[in-house]
Design a protein around this motif. Structure first.
Motif, PDB file in Angstrom:
ATOM      1  N   ARG A  79      37.815  18.593  44.117  1.00 59.99           N
ATOM      2  CA  ARG A  79      36.621  18.814  44.931  1.00 59.99           C
ATOM      3  C   ARG A  79      36.984  19.091  46.391  1.00 59.99           C
ATOM      4  NH1 ARG A  79      35.276  19.030  40.549  1.00 59.99           N
ATOM      5  NH2 ARG A  79      33.615  17.949  39.411  1.00 59.99           N
ATOM      6  N   ARG A  80      38.030  18.427  46.882  1.00 58.69           N
ATOM      7  CA  ARG A  80      38.423  18.549  48.283  1.00 58.69           C
ATOM      8  C   ARG A  80      39.886  18.988  48.372  1.00 58.69           C
ATOM      9  NH1 ARG A  80      37.426  12.650  50.393  1.00 58.69           N
ATOM     10  NH2 ARG A  80      38.200  12.189  48.295  1.00 58.69           N
ATOM     11  N   THR A  81      40.325  19.267  49.597  1.00 56.75           N
ATOM     12  CA  THR A  81      41.720  19.646  49.807  1.00 56.75           C
ATOM     13  C   THR A  81      42.651  18.534  49.351  1.00 56.75           C
ATOM     14  OG1 THR A  81      41.179  21.083  51.678  1.00 56.75           O
ATOM     15  CG2 THR A  81      43.439  20.277  51.544  1.00 56.75           C
ATOM     16  N   GLY A  82      42.304  17.300  49.670  1.00 57.71           N
ATOM     17  CA  GLY A  82      43.130  16.178  49.237  1.00 57.71           C
ATOM     18  C   GLY A  82      43.224  16.092  47.734  1.00 57.71           C
ATOM     19  N   ASP A  83      42.108  16.382  47.036  1.00 57.76           N
ATOM     20  CA  ASP A  83      42.137  16.393  45.571  1.00 57.76           C
ATOM     21  C   ASP A  83      43.112  17.446  45.052  1.00 57.76           C
ATOM     22  OD1 ASP A  83      40.143  14.478  45.648  1.00 57.76           O
ATOM     23  OD2 ASP A  83      38.527  15.940  45.407  1.00 57.76           O
ATOM     24  N   LEU A  84      43.134  18.598  45.713  1.00 62.00           N
ATOM     25  CA  LEU A  84      44.015  19.686  45.281  1.00 62.00           C
ATOM     26  C   LEU A  84      45.481  19.313  45.480  1.00 62.00           C
ATOM     27  CD1 LEU A  84      44.299  22.526  44.178  1.00 62.00           C
ATOM     28  CD2 LEU A  84      43.990  23.409  46.501  1.00 62.00           C
ATOM     29  N   ILE A  85      45.797  18.686  46.611  1.00 63.29           N
ATOM     30  CA  ILE A  85      47.175  18.240  46.853  1.00 63.29           C
ATOM     31  C   ILE A  85      47.564  17.179  45.831  1.00 63.29           C
ATOM     32  CG2 ILE A  85      48.739  17.173  48.503  1.00 63.29           C
ATOM     33  CD1 ILE A  85      47.885  19.994  49.283  1.00 63.29           C
ATOM     34  N   LEU A  86      46.643  16.242  45.568  1.00 61.97           N
ATOM     35  CA  LEU A  86      46.905  15.202  44.571  1.00 61.97           C
ATOM     36  C   LEU A  86      47.114  15.824  43.195  1.00 61.97           C
ATOM     37  CD1 LEU A  86      47.073  12.232  43.727  1.00 61.97           C
ATOM     38  CD2 LEU A  86      44.579  12.227  43.520  1.00 61.97           C
ATOM     39  N   LEU A 112      51.769  28.216  51.658  1.00 63.60           N
ATOM     40  CA  LEU A 112      52.841  27.337  52.127  1.00 63.60           C
ATOM     41  C   LEU A 112      52.547  25.881  51.798  1.00 63.60           C
ATOM     42  CD1 LEU A 112      53.540  28.908  55.640  1.00 63.60           C
ATOM     43  CD2 LEU A 112      55.113  28.889  53.695  1.00 63.60           C
ATOM     44  N   SER A 113      51.254  25.506  51.793  1.00 66.50           N
ATOM     45  CA  SER A 113      50.895  24.140  51.397  1.00 66.50           C
ATOM     46  C   SER A 113      51.242  23.894  49.934  1.00 66.50           C
ATOM     47  CB  SER A 113      49.395  23.892  51.623  1.00 66.50           C
ATOM     48  OG  SER A 113      49.107  23.827  52.991  1.00 66.50           O
ATOM     49  N   LEU A 114      51.048  24.905  49.103  1.00 67.02           N
ATOM     50  CA  LEU A 114      51.375  24.781  47.685  1.00 67.02           C
ATOM     51  C   LEU A 114      52.883  24.691  47.484  1.00 67.02           C
ATOM     52  CD1 LEU A 114      50.830  24.797  44.669  1.00 67.02           C
ATOM     53  CD2 LEU A 114      50.551  27.288  44.786  1.00 67.02           C
ATOM     54  N   SER A 115      53.636  25.588  48.110  1.00 65.90           N
ATOM     55  CA  SER A 115      55.094  25.574  47.917  1.00 65.90           C
ATOM     56  C   SER A 115      55.700  24.265  48.409  1.00 65.90           C
ATOM     57  CB  SER A 115      55.731  26.769  48.628  1.00 65.90           C
ATOM     58  OG  SER A 115      55.556  26.711  50.024  1.00 65.90           O
ATOM     59  N   ARG A 116      55.184  23.757  49.539  1.00 57.99           N
ATOM     60  CA  ARG A 116      55.687  22.477  50.055  1.00 57.99           C
ATOM     61  C   ARG A 116      55.370  21.340  49.094  1.00 57.99           C
ATOM     62  NH1 ARG A 116      52.637  21.127  55.059  1.00 57.99           N
ATOM     63  NH2 ARG A 116      51.158  20.207  53.575  1.00 57.99           N
ATOM     64  N   THR A 117      54.143  21.315  48.578  1.00 58.84           N
ATOM     65  CA  THR A 117      53.739  20.224  47.698  1.00 58.84           C
ATOM     66  C   THR A 117      54.471  20.294  46.362  1.00 58.84           C
ATOM     67  OG1 THR A 117      51.567  20.310  48.763  1.00 58.84           O
ATOM     68  CG2 THR A 117      51.746  19.003  46.761  1.00 58.84           C
ATOM     69  N   LEU A 118      54.779  21.494  45.891  1.00 60.43           N
ATOM     70  CA  LEU A 118      55.578  21.617  44.679  1.00 60.43           C
ATOM     71  C   LEU A 118      56.939  20.965  44.856  1.00 60.43           C
ATOM     72  CD1 LEU A 118      54.817  25.309  43.618  1.00 60.43           C
ATOM     73  CD2 LEU A 118      54.127  23.230  42.403  1.00 60.43           C
ATOM     74  N   GLU A 119      57.536  21.154  46.017  1.00 58.21           N
ATOM     75  CA  GLU A 119      58.826  20.518  46.283  1.00 58.21           C
ATOM     76  C   GLU A 119      58.665  19.010  46.467  1.00 58.21           C
ATOM     77  OE1 GLU A 119      62.087  22.108  46.578  1.00 58.21           O
ATOM     78  OE2 GLU A 119      61.850  23.464  48.281  1.00 58.21           O
ATOM     79  N   ASP A 120      57.594  18.604  47.161  1.00 61.66           N
ATOM     80  CA  ASP A 120      57.354  17.172  47.356  1.00 61.66           C
ATOM     81  C   ASP A 120      57.186  16.450  46.022  1.00 61.66           C
ATOM     82  OD1 ASP A 120      57.442  17.469  50.100  1.00 61.66           O
ATOM     83  OD2 ASP A 120      55.265  17.602  50.343  1.00 61.66           O
ATOM     84  N   SER A 121      56.688  17.149  45.024  1.00 62.75           N
ATOM     85  CA  SER A 121      56.443  16.501  43.732  1.00 62.75           C
ATOM     86  C   SER A 121      57.503  16.876  42.705  1.00 62.75           C
ATOM     87  CB  SER A 121      55.056  16.865  43.218  1.00 62.75           C
ATOM     88  OG  SER A 121      54.909  18.277  43.094  1.00 62.75           O
ATOM     89  N   ALA A 122      57.547  18.150  42.315  1.00 59.48           N
ATOM     90  CA  ALA A 122      58.406  18.575  41.210  1.00 59.48           C
ATOM     91  C   ALA A 122      59.883  18.360  41.505  1.00 59.48           C
ATOM     92  CB  ALA A 122      58.140  20.046  40.883  1.00 59.48           C
TER      93      ALA A 122
END
Length: 483
Positions: free
Chosen positions: A368-375, A414-424
């Motif tokens: 629903r929100r940006t935080g939800d998408l990052i989560l 860039l938010s997606l690529s960073r979060t992929l590295e932070d997680s995967a």
């Protein structure tokens, strides 16, 4: 996904069945066998879960050929990691019998004080990995030496492994030479150096926090200077130690600087360690051969061969030092390869039957929100690492599936690529049956679940990514080019 895609996705209940079965079997494996579960019991669980996944595919009308293509495709992806794993086993054996690892311990205990050992280990590995772009290479070389030094100091192997991994993954994550860093940028179509720059938002605070915690972890019970002196004397008595024994390490750093790929680099350095053993440690090599084959006509050749395939074995009079040195060899990695093969079989079947894609789609439905998408992105990377057992799949598959969601919300990729590295990238090493977790456990000699609580950087960074998402920190819009 690999293979022939099914006409539609399986019902969720049917999709969850093999996953629930795997969780049940892995839980039973740990309950029955404890820390020995990874030596066969977990592999049995993965094989049975793979069979259940195959039945789900058949239930959906898929042919065995289509399911097999997914399985074979996943195993094909893991062939090079398995070859690197085998070569690292040979490298460790050659570097021990050649005196390189004993030399790293001998000189290292003079430079690293127990009071700051964990933080220093993380920094050393971070700097090396940043320049080399390979967490695996750092763990298999510097990591082995640091583990030996920790044992010499009577410090915790689990905490040391966590510090080594924290540093190795920090450098790997920010290095332009890293395969995962390049893959994450390419998977979502962003500039590599903009991607690295944007990762600093979460990566630096997480690593600094980890260093602070490592600095406050006590070193009570560390060995006294007298104990250290005794160990250095014993090492010098067994091996011919001089600065020359560190030459394979210098060679490795040079080859990586010249951007020679990891596999040939490890093979060349293994050869260097073997030649060093033949030239400087002849008595040690002959002693290894004659202990197993007293009548050997060519003990030098036989001893070198043994070190490469079965590792180094200390003589009986080495006592506690045998815990430091009895490592390495191709054979030491075979159980880990067994684990990787069974895990990739299960992951490939999940991919080809559409189960994995359906689970990731479900993760996105609650956004629903940006935080939800990052989560959801962090969760998607973790889920793929858990189920597909490979960090490359955990980057590319969520990367493909989540890109439209970031575009729709006007967020920069860039938010997606960073979060992929932070997680995967970072959570892969926390999972025992993942290729990364299996590699680190085999290389550092500490079970994944034992070092995982101390891989602080790998734990903190995904949490920080989620917090930043909900606080809208460093979430650039699509028209921005950097954080």
């Amino acid at each position: 996904s690999r293979g022939t895609a099914p006409p539609d996705l399986p019902p969720m209940l049917l999709s969850l069945a093999p996953i629930a079965l795997l969780v049940l079997l892995l839980s039973a494996s740990v309950a029955l066998f404890g820390s020995d579960a990874s030596y066969g019991a977990n592999q049995v669980a993965l094989i049975i879960a793979s069979a259940a996944t195959m039945l789900v595919g058949w239930r959906r009308g898929m042919s065995w050929q289509a399911i097999q293509e997914g399985m074979v495709g996943a195993i094909t992806v893991s062939i090079m990691p398995m070859m690197i794993l085998l070569s690292v086993g040979a490298l460790i054996g050659s570097w021990i019998i050649g005196g390189t690892v004993p030399g790293m311990i001998f000189y290292g205990v003079q430079l690293l004080d127990p009071s700051f050992f964990y933080a220093a280990s993380a920094i050393i590995c971070a700097l090396a990995s940043l320049s080399l772009g390979s967490s695996w290479t750092v763990a298999g070389t510097l990591g082995i030496g640091l583990m030996g030094i920790a044992t010499t100091y009577s410090l915790s192997p689990a905490i040391t492994a966590g510090a080594v991994i924290s540093g190795a993954y920090f450098g790997d994550k920010l290095s332009p030479l890293s395969d995962t860093t390049n893959l994450a940028a390419a998977a979502v179509g962003v500039d590599l150096f903009e991607h690295i720059k944007n990762m600093l938002w979460t990566t630096l605070p997480a690593f600094i926090t980890a260093l602070v915690i490592f600095s406050f972890i006590g070193s009570e019970g560390a060995a006294t200077p007298e104990n250290i002196a005794e160990i250095r004397t014993a090492l010098a008595a067994q091996f011919a130690i001089s600065p020359w024994v560190l030459s394979p390490l210098a060679l490795m750093l040079a080859l990586i600087y010249w951007r020679v790929p990891a596999y040939p680099t490890i093979l060349i350095c293994t050869l260097a360690g073997t030649l060093l053993a033949a030239g400087l440690q002849g008595d040690v090599v002959r002693e290894l051969a004659r202990a197993a084959h007293p009548e050997s006509p060519t003990p030098l050749i036989q001893g070198l061969w043994m070190a490469l395939f079965s590792g180094y074995k200390s003589p009986e009079n080495m006592g506690e030092l045998s815990k430091l040195l009895d490592k390495g060899g191709l054979a030491s990695m075979l159980n880990t390869i067994f684990l990787i093969l069974t895990a990739m079989t299960f992951g490939g079947m999940l991919d080809s039957t559409g189960i994995l894609r359906q689970l990731l789609d479900q993760v996105l439905r609650g956004v629903r929100r940006t935080g939800d998408l990052i989560l959801a992105t962090v969760g998607g990377g973790l889920i793929t690492n858990l189920l597909a057992a490979d960090q490359f799949l955990a980057i590319t598959l969520p990367g493909r599936l989540f890109t439209p969601a970031y575009d729709d919300r006007g967020l920069n990729r860039l938010s997606l690529s960073r979060t992929l590295e932070d997680s995967a990238t970072l959570t892969s090493v926390l999972i025992p049956w993942n290729t990364c977790g299996a590699f680190m456990a085999a290389t550092l000699g500490v079970a994944t679940l034992e070092y995982a609580p101390y891989a602080l950087f790998n734990l903190i960074c995904p949490i920080l990514a989620v917090i930043f998402g909900y606080l809208l920190i460093a979430q650039p819009h699509a028209e921005a080019t950097s954080a």
